[in-house]
Design an enzyme around this catalytic site. Structure first.
Site, PDB file in Angstrom:
ATOM      1  CG  ASP A  44     -52.401  -5.281 -28.581  1.00 32.46           C
ATOM      2  OD1 ASP A  44     -52.119  -6.223 -27.822  1.00 32.46           O
ATOM      3  OD2 ASP A  44     -51.632  -4.324 -28.800  1.00 32.46           O
ATOM      4  CG  HIS A  45     -52.415  -3.618 -24.710  1.00 35.47           C
ATOM      5  ND1 HIS A  45     -51.899  -3.964 -23.479  1.00 35.47           N
ATOM      6  CD2 HIS A  45     -51.396  -3.792 -25.587  1.00 35.47           C
ATOM      7  CE1 HIS A  45     -50.628  -4.321 -23.607  1.00 35.47           C
ATOM      8  NE2 HIS A  45     -50.308  -4.239 -24.874  1.00 35.47           N
ATOM      9  N   GLY A 147     -41.979  -0.419 -27.541  1.00 39.33           N
ATOM     10  CA  GLY A 147     -41.153   0.635 -28.117  1.00 39.33           C
ATOM     11  C   GLY A 147     -39.728   0.183 -28.396  1.00 39.33           C
ATOM     12  CG  HIS A 174     -47.708  -7.670 -25.174  1.00 40.06           C
ATOM     13  ND1 HIS A 174     -48.688  -6.837 -25.641  1.00 40.06           N
ATOM     14  CD2 HIS A 174     -48.313  -8.857 -24.923  1.00 40.06           C
ATOM     15  CE1 HIS A 174     -49.839  -7.475 -25.665  1.00 40.06           C
ATOM     16  NE2 HIS A 174     -49.645  -8.708 -25.218  1.00 40.06           N
ATOM     17  N   GLY A 175     -44.028  -6.172 -26.804  1.00 45.28           N
ATOM     18  CA  GLY A 175     -42.799  -5.388 -26.939  1.00 45.28           C
ATOM     19  C   GLY A 175     -41.801  -6.093 -27.843  1.00 45.28           C
ATOM     20  CB  SER A 177     -40.252  -3.118 -31.740  1.00 45.84           C
ATOM     21  OG  SER A 177     -41.388  -3.229 -32.547  1.00 45.84           O
ATOM     22  CG  ASN A 197     -48.420  -8.528 -29.065  1.00 51.56           C
ATOM     23  OD1 ASN A 197     -48.459  -9.758 -29.050  1.00 51.56           O
ATOM     24  ND2 ASN A 197     -49.440  -7.786 -28.697  1.00 51.56           N
ATOM     25  CB  THR A 200     -42.090   0.317 -32.155  1.00 57.40           C
ATOM     26  OG1 THR A 200     -42.892   0.341 -30.988  1.00 57.40           O
ATOM     27  CG2 THR A 200     -41.380   1.640 -32.295  1.00 57.40           C
TER      28      THR A 200
END
Ligand code: 13P
Length: 255
Positions: A44-45, A147, A174-175, A177, A197, A200
């Site tokens: 990832d990243h 986050g 992504h993100g 959560s 993805n 958090t």
């Protein structure tokens, strides 16, 4: 509850250093054999070509090169090289053009204040980027933030619809959560998203439960401490599998 779902398990650069690539990949191999589940591994990243090449060499199925910090032409150049090399080994490449902001932790800022400093993915520019690079998956920025926040960040789903119409490859979100479930469901319904993805929410479940278990306990055997912690993380994973299982847009079989 046994969900029997295909999975993508990923590591960041930090996690890769912590576990060691070979250890992580062996763990997943072991788990594949034990469960018979389809599990893809993703780096990832990945910050640069070298790190992504190392992940390909080690045996990851998917690498995410995050060139969003680079000028457009430089990002295209590196992504293209990586795609050529990865495809020779049957590895998929996820690319990123517009930075997905935030970090995987609990934030006090409002999502709007962070979203406003980002550059939302433009459908035409995304189509050109994918045509130039040949990437398999594009990580889009449509208001999704890494986050969790006091309120859920809202997604620009009209923009996602346009991107999905114009871009020939798969998309990732992504993100994952702390999003509104209805936004996630609609994003999946649009049809191109194959990877969401989540970090958090898993880390928070782990940490909060571990703190609760340790408070007032003098237990020192890890295998006795961990079961409730594992159960709390598992609960989050199962809820996400339920939520994401809306529609079959399948990445499996594409590698
Ligand atoms: P969250 O931390 O918001 O779940 O995002 C994780 C992520 O996108 C990792 O790339």
């Amino acid at each position: 509850m046994n969900q029997q779902a295909s999975l993508i398990v990923e590591t960041s650069s930090g996690e890769m250093e912590h576990f060691g690539m070979k250890n992580f990949l062996s763990l997943i191999d072991n788990y594949r054999q034990e469960t018979d589940l389809e599990i893809l591994t993703n780096f990832d990243h990945g910050p640069g070509l070298e790190e992504c090449q190392a992940a390909i060499e080690a045996g990851y199925n998917l690498v995410h090169f995050d060139g969003s910090h680079l000028p457009y032409e430089e990002n295209v150049k590196i992504t293209k090289i990586l795609v050529e090399q990865a495809h020779q080994k049957g590895v998929l490449v996820e690319a990123e053009m517009d930075r997905i902001l935030g970090e995987s932790r609990a934030h006090l800022e409002t999502p709007e204040s962070i979203q406003a400093s980002g550059s939302y993915t433009d459908p035409d520019r995304a189509a050109a980027f994918v045509a130039e690079t040949g990437c398999d998956i594009l990580a889009v920025f449509i208001g999704n933030l890494h986050g969790v926040y006091q309120q859920e960040p809202r997604l620009d789903l009209e923009r996602l619809r346009l991107i999905a119409q114009k871009v020939p490859c798969f998309l990732s979100l992504h993100g994952g959560s702390g999003l509104l479930e209805d936004d996630v469901k609609e994003a999946i319904q649009i049809g191109k998203i194959v990877k969401i993805n989540v970090n958090t929410e898993l880390r928070l479940a782990y940490r909060t439960t571990l703190e609760n278990v340790l408070r007032g306990s003098d237990e020192v055997a890890i295998y006795k401490i961990m079961p409730p912690v594992i159960a709390a993380v598992q609960k989050v994973v199962e809820e996400k599998i339920q939520l994401f299982r809306q529609k079959q847009t399948c990445l499996f079989g594409h590698q």
